[in-house]
Design an enzyme around this catalytic site. Sequence first.
Site, PDB file in Angstrom:
ATOM      1  N   LYS A  74       0.831  -1.201   0.000  1.00 59.97           N
ATOM      2  CA  LYS A  74       0.000   0.000   0.000  1.00 59.97           C
ATOM      3  C   LYS A  74       0.869   1.257   0.000  1.00 59.97           C
ATOM      4  O   LYS A  74       1.829   1.354   0.768  1.00 59.97           O
ATOM      5  CB  LYS A  74      -0.902  -0.018   1.239  1.00 59.97           C
ATOM      6  CG  LYS A  74      -1.796   1.198   1.424  1.00 59.97           C
ATOM      7  CD  LYS A  74      -2.597   1.055   2.707  1.00 59.97           C
ATOM      8  CE  LYS A  74      -3.458   2.260   3.008  1.00 59.97           C
ATOM      9  NZ  LYS A  74      -4.200   2.111   4.287  1.00 59.97           N
ATOM     10  N   SER A 150      -8.826   2.726   3.953  1.00 64.54           N
ATOM     11  CA  SER A 150      -7.998   3.311   2.937  1.00 64.54           C
ATOM     12  C   SER A 150      -7.127   2.281   2.191  1.00 64.54           C
ATOM     13  O   SER A 150      -6.406   2.647   1.271  1.00 64.54           O
ATOM     14  CB  SER A 150      -7.080   4.365   3.581  1.00 64.54           C
ATOM     15  OG  SER A 150      -6.214   3.787   4.553  1.00 64.54           O
ATOM     16  N   SER A 174      -9.014   0.837   8.355  1.00 65.28           N
ATOM     17  CA  SER A 174      -8.553   0.801   6.970  1.00 65.28           C
ATOM     18  C   SER A 174      -8.038  -0.543   6.483  1.00 65.28           C
ATOM     19  O   SER A 174      -7.781  -0.707   5.290  1.00 65.28           O
ATOM     20  CB  SER A 174      -7.477   1.860   6.748  1.00 65.28           C
ATOM     21  OG  SER A 174      -8.025   3.145   6.830  1.00 65.28           O
TER      22      SER A 174
END
Length: 471
Positions: A74, A150, A174
């Site tokens: 990520k 996220s 997230s």
Amino acid sequence: MDDQIDQWDATATAEGVRRGVTDARAVAESAIARIEKLDHRLNAVIHTRFAEALAEIDAGLPDGPLRGVPVLVKDLGTQVAGLPAAGGSRLFTGGVADRDSELVARYRRAGMVVLGTTNTPELGLNASTEPTLHGPTRNPWSAAHSPGGSSGGSAAAVAAGMVPVAHASDGGGSIRIPAAACGLFGLKPSRGRVSPAPQPSTLSGLVSGHHAVTTTVRDSALLLDIAAGPLPGDAYAAPTPSEAFTASARRDPGRLRVGLITGFPDGPSVDPCAAEAAVAAARLCERLGHEVTELTAPFRPADVGRASAVVMGSDLVARVDARLDQLGRQLADDDLEPFTHLLYDTYRRLGAADVSRALRRMQEIGWEVGAAFRTVDVLLSPTLAQPTPRLGLLDTRRPESVYEHASVYAAFTSVHNVTGMPAMSVPLGRDGEGLPLGVQFAADLGGEGLLLALAAQLEAAAPWPRRAVPR
């Protein structure tokens, strides 16, 4: 063979490489082909290093427990040497990481092959992955829906079968929110379980943690064994586990006391499908021999949100100001998305006393939630209070819409960031449109082993699809 590799989880992939059923180059080439085939529709992967990854394989990989397993990282709070690290923000574009984060280095030492980085909302400040910088990521189950945020890019990539596992991080849900939206297993570890080095986490380290989204419980356990452990000087460190997490995932959890929470006396409304998924999971727990008791939520989402917002907002201001100092200029109108700009303007006015009050309230919330663990071993709830949103609902170009809706999606998750306790989303349910629903289990600080043992039992009793089934 490619079709076979596509169905393997990370553990099976490593075993296939170890036994000579396949080799690391074939595995990587298969993953690269899937990314190239699928990502034009999903927009999950934003930067790639395919040639470099193949060269690393040809030069010889470390003989670790996940040798030859491809992984995506990520693009937020973690960096891959040689790739941009902008965190989904136009303000932070232009730079290239000169070193791996400690977590990425541990992945590499385990023999993993880093193929690239995944999409994230600007600086992780949304429950949906729709940044202006890279555009929205789409849910593999339904292109009209969000993959959550996220860690939405990572979740979409794993659910679509591009890679068996991907790095994710969690500051308010997230990991768990996108895991729920994409039908994956997502565990947020205890505070301080995984080192954030070399990026100082300041106040956000109290609520944020790194781990992964996976299709199987055993992959999550093995990745946590690889990633866990502080570096000397880390500000926070989780309690040392009594056994390896992979061992925890193989043992019987015993008879557990499960506290079921399906709503809030004075919080956001909970969709009936979400509540029913938690009730169905409670029934499954009872069939497995556990004792279930209905509880009133030992926290108020509004209190949690206010405290968390101050801590995260303070960190946002510090991060933006440091970047502007680095660039030697003032903030321009188009540097940040409207929602992020609003947060920056709001929290730059905070004083030290405001931050102190928020930290004190976080400790009080920790004690309030912690009191529940005197009578139960785990807390069970929906992961999301409402089903997966359609793309556009949480559009950061319209801050009023994000303010109205975003807190609903973190109503059950954010509290466990504030307390630092581990929590996991398990894909046990579907909403009215046939999209995945997650149910959340949380344990006291240091209780990841207990959660993994329970998760493996649930996985065996009610297996979930390894890949998204597009509608």
